[in-house]
Motif scaffolding. Structure first.
Motif, PDB file in Angstrom:
ATOM      1  N   LEU A   1      62.880 -23.653  53.932  1.00 54.07           N
ATOM      2  CA  LEU A   1      62.942 -25.084  53.649  1.00 54.07           C
ATOM      3  C   LEU A   1      62.449 -25.902  54.840  1.00 54.07           C
ATOM      4  O   LEU A   1      61.717 -26.884  54.676  1.00 54.07           O
ATOM      5  N   SER A   2      62.825 -25.509  56.019  1.00 47.58           N
ATOM      6  CA  SER A   2      62.386 -26.206  57.221  1.00 47.58           C
ATOM      7  C   SER A   2      60.870 -26.169  57.346  1.00 47.58           C
ATOM      8  O   SER A   2      60.235 -27.189  57.634  1.00 47.58           O
ATOM      9  N   THR A   3      60.283 -25.010  57.099  1.00 53.79           N
ATOM     10  CA  THR A   3      58.829 -24.856  57.173  1.00 53.79           C
ATOM     11  C   THR A   3      58.124 -25.719  56.144  1.00 53.79           C
ATOM     12  O   THR A   3      57.145 -26.401  56.442  1.00 53.79           O
ATOM     13  N   VAL A   4      58.624 -25.715  54.921  1.00 54.40           N
ATOM     14  CA  VAL A   4      58.009 -26.508  53.853  1.00 54.40           C
ATOM     15  C   VAL A   4      58.110 -27.997  54.153  1.00 54.40           C
ATOM     16  O   VAL A   4      57.138 -28.740  53.995  1.00 54.40           O
ATOM     17  N   LEU A   5      59.265 -28.448  54.602  1.00 56.37           N
ATOM     18  CA  LEU A   5      59.441 -29.865  54.907  1.00 56.37           C
ATOM     19  C   LEU A   5      58.560 -30.294  56.079  1.00 56.37           C
ATOM     20  O   LEU A   5      57.986 -31.389  56.066  1.00 56.37           O
ATOM     21  N   GLU A   6      58.447 -29.443  57.082  1.00 56.10           N
ATOM     22  CA  GLU A   6      57.575 -29.736  58.221  1.00 56.10           C
ATOM     23  C   GLU A   6      56.118 -29.820  57.766  1.00 56.10           C
ATOM     24  O   GLU A   6      55.385 -30.724  58.156  1.00 56.10           O
ATOM     25  N   TRP A   7      55.695 -28.870  56.935  1.00 55.78           N
ATOM     26  CA  TRP A   7      54.323 -28.878  56.414  1.00 55.78           C
ATOM     27  C   TRP A   7      54.067 -30.138  55.594  1.00 55.78           C
ATOM     28  O   TRP A   7      53.026 -30.776  55.732  1.00 55.78           O
ATOM     29  N   GLU A   8      55.019 -30.514  54.757  1.00 51.45           N
ATOM     30  CA  GLU A   8      54.856 -31.697  53.915  1.00 51.45           C
ATOM     31  C   GLU A   8      54.691 -32.955  54.762  1.00 51.45           C
ATOM     32  O   GLU A   8      53.841 -33.805  54.483  1.00 51.45           O
ATOM     33  N   THR A   9      55.477 -33.078  55.821  1.00 49.11           N
ATOM     34  CA  THR A   9      55.372 -34.233  56.714  1.00 49.11           C
ATOM     35  C   THR A   9      54.010 -34.261  57.387  1.00 49.11           C
ATOM     36  O   THR A   9      53.337 -35.287  57.428  1.00 49.11           O
ATOM     37  N   GLN A  10      53.584 -33.118  57.897  1.00 47.72           N
ATOM     38  CA  GLN A  10      52.287 -33.031  58.567  1.00 47.72           C
ATOM     39  C   GLN A  10      51.154 -33.330  57.589  1.00 47.72           C
ATOM     40  O   GLN A  10      50.213 -34.055  57.918  1.00 47.72           O
ATOM     41  N   ASP A  11      51.245 -32.804  56.382  1.00 47.40           N
ATOM     42  CA  ASP A  11      50.217 -33.032  55.370  1.00 47.40           C
ATOM     43  C   ASP A  11      50.115 -34.520  55.032  1.00 47.40           C
ATOM     44  O   ASP A  11      49.012 -35.060  54.921  1.00 47.40           O
ATOM     45  N   SER A  12      51.243 -35.176  54.888  1.00 45.47           N
ATOM     46  CA  SER A  12      51.247 -36.609  54.586  1.00 45.47           C
ATOM     47  C   SER A  12      50.638 -37.409  55.731  1.00 45.47           C
ATOM     48  O   SER A  12      49.842 -38.328  55.508  1.00 45.47           O
ATOM     49  N   GLU A  13      50.994 -37.064  56.959  1.00 45.70           N
ATOM     50  CA  GLU A  13      50.448 -37.767  58.123  1.00 45.70           C
ATOM     51  C   GLU A  13      48.930 -37.593  58.199  1.00 45.70           C
ATOM     52  O   GLU A  13      48.200 -38.543  58.485  1.00 45.70           O
TER      53      GLU A  13
END
Length: 84
Positions: free
Chosen positions: A34-46
């Motif tokens: 979950l941590s990895t997915v949430l981090e990826w999602e934030t980076q992708d949005s940025e």
């Protein structure tokens, strides 16, 4: 913090297998995933926001091209027929 999530039997089996392969507790594995997915999602949005802003900046500065130019480039790049 305790959160209860209902998983399909297939997903539960995948997580149990992954935890066993890593020799980790399933809670740890799920937390890491979950941590990895949430981090990826934030980076992708940025990155998406930066890309959109760059496109707007380019457009405002007159650095743009017509759709026809773009389409022709894509046809050449991917060897697409002209009638698409």
């Amino acid at each position: 913090m305790t959160i209860v999530v209902t998983l399909s039997p297939e997903l539960e089996a995948l997580l149990l297998d992954k935890a066993a392969q890593q020799g980790q507790d399933i809670s740890f594995v799920v937390s890491e995933l979950l941590s990895t997915v949430l981090e990826w999602e934030t980076q992708d949005s940025e990155e998406a926001i930066k890309g959109i802003q760059q496109g707007l900046n380019d457009f405002e500065a007159g650095r743009s091209r017509s759709f026809q130019e773009f389409a022709e480039e894509q046809r050449r790049k991917y060897n697409l027929p002209a009638d698409l």
